[in-house]
Design a protein around this motif. Sequence first.
Motif, PDB file in Angstrom:
ATOM      1  N   LYS A   6       0.833  -1.204   0.000  1.00 28.40           N
ATOM      2  CA  LYS A   6       0.000   0.000   0.000  1.00 28.40           C
ATOM      3  C   LYS A   6       0.868   1.256   0.000  1.00 28.40           C
ATOM      4  O   LYS A   6       0.593   2.222  -0.723  1.00 28.40           O
ATOM      5  CB  LYS A   6      -0.922  -0.013   1.220  1.00 28.40           C
ATOM      6  CG  LYS A   6      -1.952  -1.131   1.193  1.00 28.40           C
ATOM      7  CD  LYS A   6      -2.838  -1.094   2.442  1.00 28.40           C
ATOM      8  CE  LYS A   6      -3.860  -2.219   2.415  1.00 28.40           C
ATOM      9  NZ  LYS A   6      -4.721  -2.218   3.622  1.00 28.40           N
ATOM     10  N   VAL A   7       1.925   1.243   0.829  1.00 28.60           N
ATOM     11  CA  VAL A   7       2.831   2.397   0.867  1.00 28.60           C
ATOM     12  C   VAL A   7       3.498   2.579  -0.489  1.00 28.60           C
ATOM     13  O   VAL A   7       3.584   3.696  -1.014  1.00 28.60           O
ATOM     14  CB  VAL A   7       3.885   2.212   1.976  1.00 28.60           C
ATOM     15  CG1 VAL A   7       4.913   3.342   1.925  1.00 28.60           C
ATOM     16  CG2 VAL A   7       3.227   2.161   3.347  1.00 28.60           C
ATOM     17  N   TYR A   8       3.963   1.469  -1.069  1.00 29.54           N
ATOM     18  CA  TYR A   8       4.590   1.520  -2.400  1.00 29.54           C
ATOM     19  C   TYR A   8       3.642   2.127  -3.429  1.00 29.54           C
ATOM     20  O   TYR A   8       4.026   3.019  -4.208  1.00 29.54           O
ATOM     21  CB  TYR A   8       5.009   0.108  -2.815  1.00 29.54           C
ATOM     22  CG  TYR A   8       5.070  -0.107  -4.311  1.00 29.54           C
ATOM     23  CD1 TYR A   8       6.184   0.276  -5.050  1.00 29.54           C
ATOM     24  CD2 TYR A   8       4.001  -0.699  -4.976  1.00 29.54           C
ATOM     25  CE1 TYR A   8       6.227   0.082  -6.421  1.00 29.54           C
ATOM     26  CE2 TYR A   8       4.034  -0.902  -6.340  1.00 29.54           C
ATOM     27  CZ  TYR A   8       5.143  -0.513  -7.068  1.00 29.54           C
ATOM     28  OH  TYR A   8       5.191  -0.708  -8.423  1.00 29.54           O
ATOM     29  N   SER A   9       2.391   1.647  -3.460  1.00 29.94           N
ATOM     30  CA  SER A   9       1.423   2.128  -4.453  1.00 29.94           C
ATOM     31  C   SER A   9       1.158   3.611  -4.313  1.00 29.94           C
ATOM     32  O   SER A   9       1.096   4.344  -5.315  1.00 29.94           O
ATOM     33  CB  SER A   9       0.119   1.336  -4.324  1.00 29.94           C
ATOM     34  OG  SER A   9       0.314  -0.028  -4.620  1.00 29.94           O
ATOM     35  N   GLN A  10       1.009   4.088  -3.068  1.00 28.29           N
ATOM     36  CA  GLN A  10       0.727   5.501  -2.861  1.00 28.29           C
ATOM     37  C   GLN A  10       1.918   6.370  -3.243  1.00 28.29           C
ATOM     38  O   GLN A  10       1.755   7.420  -3.878  1.00 28.29           O
ATOM     39  CB  GLN A  10       0.326   5.732  -1.404  1.00 28.29           C
ATOM     40  CG  GLN A  10      -1.013   5.101  -1.041  1.00 28.29           C
ATOM     41  CD  GLN A  10      -1.452   5.427   0.371  1.00 28.29           C
ATOM     42  OE1 GLN A  10      -1.159   6.491   0.892  1.00 28.29           O
ATOM     43  NE2 GLN A  10      -2.157   4.498   1.004  1.00 28.29           N
ATOM     44  N   LEU A  11       3.122   5.935  -2.863  1.00 28.13           N
ATOM     45  CA  LEU A  11       4.308   6.715  -3.230  1.00 28.13           C
ATOM     46  C   LEU A  11       4.507   6.724  -4.749  1.00 28.13           C
ATOM     47  O   LEU A  11       4.862   7.755  -5.340  1.00 28.13           O
ATOM     48  CB  LEU A  11       5.552   6.135  -2.543  1.00 28.13           C
ATOM     49  CG  LEU A  11       5.630   6.317  -1.023  1.00 28.13           C
ATOM     50  CD1 LEU A  11       6.844   5.591  -0.462  1.00 28.13           C
ATOM     51  CD2 LEU A  11       5.684   7.799  -0.656  1.00 28.13           C
ATOM     52  N   LYS A  12       4.262   5.580  -5.377  1.00 27.76           N
ATOM     53  CA  LYS A  12       4.420   5.508  -6.834  1.00 27.76           C
ATOM     54  C   LYS A  12       3.429   6.433  -7.528  1.00 27.76           C
ATOM     55  O   LYS A  12       3.787   7.147  -8.475  1.00 27.76           O
ATOM     56  CB  LYS A  12       4.222   4.071  -7.301  1.00 27.76           C
ATOM     57  CG  LYS A  12       4.356   3.914  -8.818  1.00 27.76           C
ATOM     58  CD  LYS A  12       4.232   2.453  -9.243  1.00 27.76           C
ATOM     59  CE  LYS A  12       4.342   2.341 -10.754  1.00 27.76           C
ATOM     60  NZ  LYS A  12       4.285   0.928 -11.218  1.00 27.76           N
ATOM     61  N   ASP A  13       2.178   6.431  -7.059  1.00 27.38           N
ATOM     62  CA  ASP A  13       1.167   7.314  -7.663  1.00 27.38           C
ATOM     63  C   ASP A  13       1.587   8.773  -7.549  1.00 27.38           C
ATOM     64  O   ASP A  13       1.424   9.555  -8.501  1.00 27.38           O
ATOM     65  CB  ASP A  13      -0.182   7.104  -6.969  1.00 27.38           C
ATOM     66  CG  ASP A  13      -0.831   5.773  -7.350  1.00 27.38           C
ATOM     67  OD1 ASP A  13      -0.399   5.187  -8.354  1.00 27.38           O
ATOM     68  OD2 ASP A  13      -1.749   5.342  -6.631  1.00 27.38           O
ATOM     69  N   GLN A  14       2.119   9.163  -6.388  1.00 26.47           N
ATOM     70  CA  GLN A  14       2.558  10.550  -6.204  1.00 26.47           C
ATOM     71  C   GLN A  14       3.694  10.897  -7.169  1.00 26.47           C
ATOM     72  O   GLN A  14       3.746  12.005  -7.708  1.00 26.47           O
ATOM     73  CB  GLN A  14       3.019  10.751  -4.761  1.00 26.47           C
ATOM     74  CG  GLN A  14       1.907  10.631  -3.731  1.00 26.47           C
ATOM     75  CD  GLN A  14       2.430  10.660  -2.311  1.00 26.47           C
ATOM     76  OE1 GLN A  14       3.592  10.976  -2.074  1.00 26.47           O
ATOM     77  NE2 GLN A  14       1.575  10.307  -1.361  1.00 26.47           N
ATOM     78  N   ILE A  15       4.585   9.939  -7.391  1.00 22.11           N
ATOM     79  CA  ILE A  15       5.722  10.179  -8.293  1.00 22.11           C
ATOM     80  C   ILE A  15       5.244  10.265  -9.733  1.00 22.11           C
ATOM     81  O   ILE A  15       5.621  11.187 -10.475  1.00 22.11           O
ATOM     82  CB  ILE A  15       6.775   9.061  -8.135  1.00 22.11           C
ATOM     83  CG1 ILE A  15       7.413   9.131  -6.744  1.00 22.11           C
ATOM     84  CG2 ILE A  15       7.845   9.164  -9.221  1.00 22.11           C
ATOM     85  CD1 ILE A  15       8.311   7.958  -6.414  1.00 22.11           C
ATOM     86  N   ILE A  16       4.410   9.320 -10.168  1.00 21.02           N
ATOM     87  CA  ILE A  16       3.928   9.295 -11.555  1.00 21.02           C
ATOM     88  C   ILE A  16       3.104  10.540 -11.868  1.00 21.02           C
ATOM     89  O   ILE A  16       3.197  11.109 -12.964  1.00 21.02           O
ATOM     90  CB  ILE A  16       3.089   8.023 -11.806  1.00 21.02           C
ATOM     91  CG1 ILE A  16       3.948   6.769 -11.628  1.00 21.02           C
ATOM     92  CG2 ILE A  16       2.489   8.036 -13.213  1.00 21.02           C
ATOM     93  CD1 ILE A  16       5.121   6.673 -12.561  1.00 21.02           C
ATOM     94  N   LYS A  45      10.878  -1.710   2.561  1.00 18.32           N
ATOM     95  CA  LYS A  45      10.445  -2.618   1.496  1.00 18.32           C
ATOM     96  C   LYS A  45       9.816  -1.846   0.346  1.00 18.32           C
ATOM     97  O   LYS A  45      10.030  -2.157  -0.829  1.00 18.32           O
ATOM     98  CB  LYS A  45       9.450  -3.631   2.058  1.00 18.32           C
ATOM     99  CG  LYS A  45      10.069  -4.650   2.996  1.00 18.32           C
ATOM    100  CD  LYS A  45       8.987  -5.540   3.568  1.00 18.32           C
ATOM    101  CE  LYS A  45       9.570  -6.486   4.605  1.00 18.32           C
ATOM    102  NZ  LYS A  45       8.520  -7.280   5.273  1.00 18.32           N
ATOM    103  N   ALA A  46       9.013  -0.828   0.695  1.00 17.83           N
ATOM    104  CA  ALA A  46       8.397  -0.002  -0.344  1.00 17.83           C
ATOM    105  C   ALA A  46       9.469   0.724  -1.155  1.00 17.83           C
ATOM    106  O   ALA A  46       9.414   0.779  -2.392  1.00 17.83           O
ATOM    107  CB  ALA A  46       7.439   1.001   0.290  1.00 17.83           C
TER     108      ALA A  46
END
Length: 388
Positions: A6-16, A45-46
């Motif tokens: 979940k942390v990975y997905s949210q950080l990735k969305d912010q970056i993209i 891990k994220a």
Amino acid sequence: MFLYQKVYSQLKDQIIRGETPNGTILPSERELGEIYHVDRTTIRKAFQILSEENLVSKHAGKGTIVTYTGQPQAAPPASPGVPGPQASPSGVCGNGTIAFLLPKSNRNSDRITVPFYSQLFSCVETCCRRLGFSLMYSTLDETDDLQTILEQNGSRITGIMFVSNIAEKHIDQAIRMAIPAVLTNSSSGKTSSIVADNFSGTYGACQHLIRLGHRDICVLNGIEQYHSAHERLEGVLSAMKNHGLPLPGEFIISGDSWEFEGGFDAVSSLLRQSRKLPTGIIAFNDRLASGALQAVQQAGLRVPEDISIIGFDNSELAMYSVPRLSSVEINIPLMAKASVASLFSQMKLGETIPVKIQVPVSYIERDSVAEARCSGEQAGAEDAGREF
């Protein structure tokens, strides 16, 4: 979905989306942990997944910096654990699911939350995703039926990774179902087994204590039936025998689990009842070692001045205890890669390969070990941090 996903997905969305553009320094692991209400291991891990996808990079002295330039990524996964339609480098068609099956503890708790298994799952998932496969997780106790567990997942299971003390009947059933399987963190003569070099780990830890003048060394076991527990005990016994030292039965103690409470209760009982106290304790994981540390301190003794303690796994628990625990480190990423490589070899060849692969370990010296006060022997400081 696990917390780190979940942390990975949210950080990735912010970056993209450009909310954190190229060159932005992300908050620290501690700060993000407070924001998402998770521990630093989850954030780490994220970050690892983001780094593998070339979205961020780590820089010593600066932190984690966004490196995404807005260019399309090569075959990105839609989300963690969901593969794209690419072919895997191994030649195996990457459109299936690998099952990661772990037994529950004797306290009926889900051990995927234990740092060792959590990190192993994360590393295995990364390897599978690179090869175009998804990874599912489930518990599998002796009373369960393997086929039922696999059918409940609803995906096409193309391989199985059994983890730890899985009942032998499940391995037999996988063979009858012709599903390639590998056993990680335990050993079986029926399929590929990937284990840490448990014997060398405790042999080296015990030898280090002996070189520091310790003669009264105690072993703190978890659950005796585990393969890893047996090998770690053999390592200590061999080291003591080779130095002509006895290991009294009263100094081989076991908790009723691998958890903190098991180590605390076992060592507290030893300190109350034994006529002679040990000068050193080798615990078969860091949670047991942490429980032993608290038991020693509550008994009015000091670590390491009165009793030295060594753990196993080199988890974050070892790094942040007071004092910091010396520990035997398992190379979990290498164990994960070896497990996946062995499994995919079987998938490609179409046959079971019953071999045993040992992953090397290293001893990490910290603050919980010192010379035995009653000995005039010099410390073997050169042993600190050496690889066994």
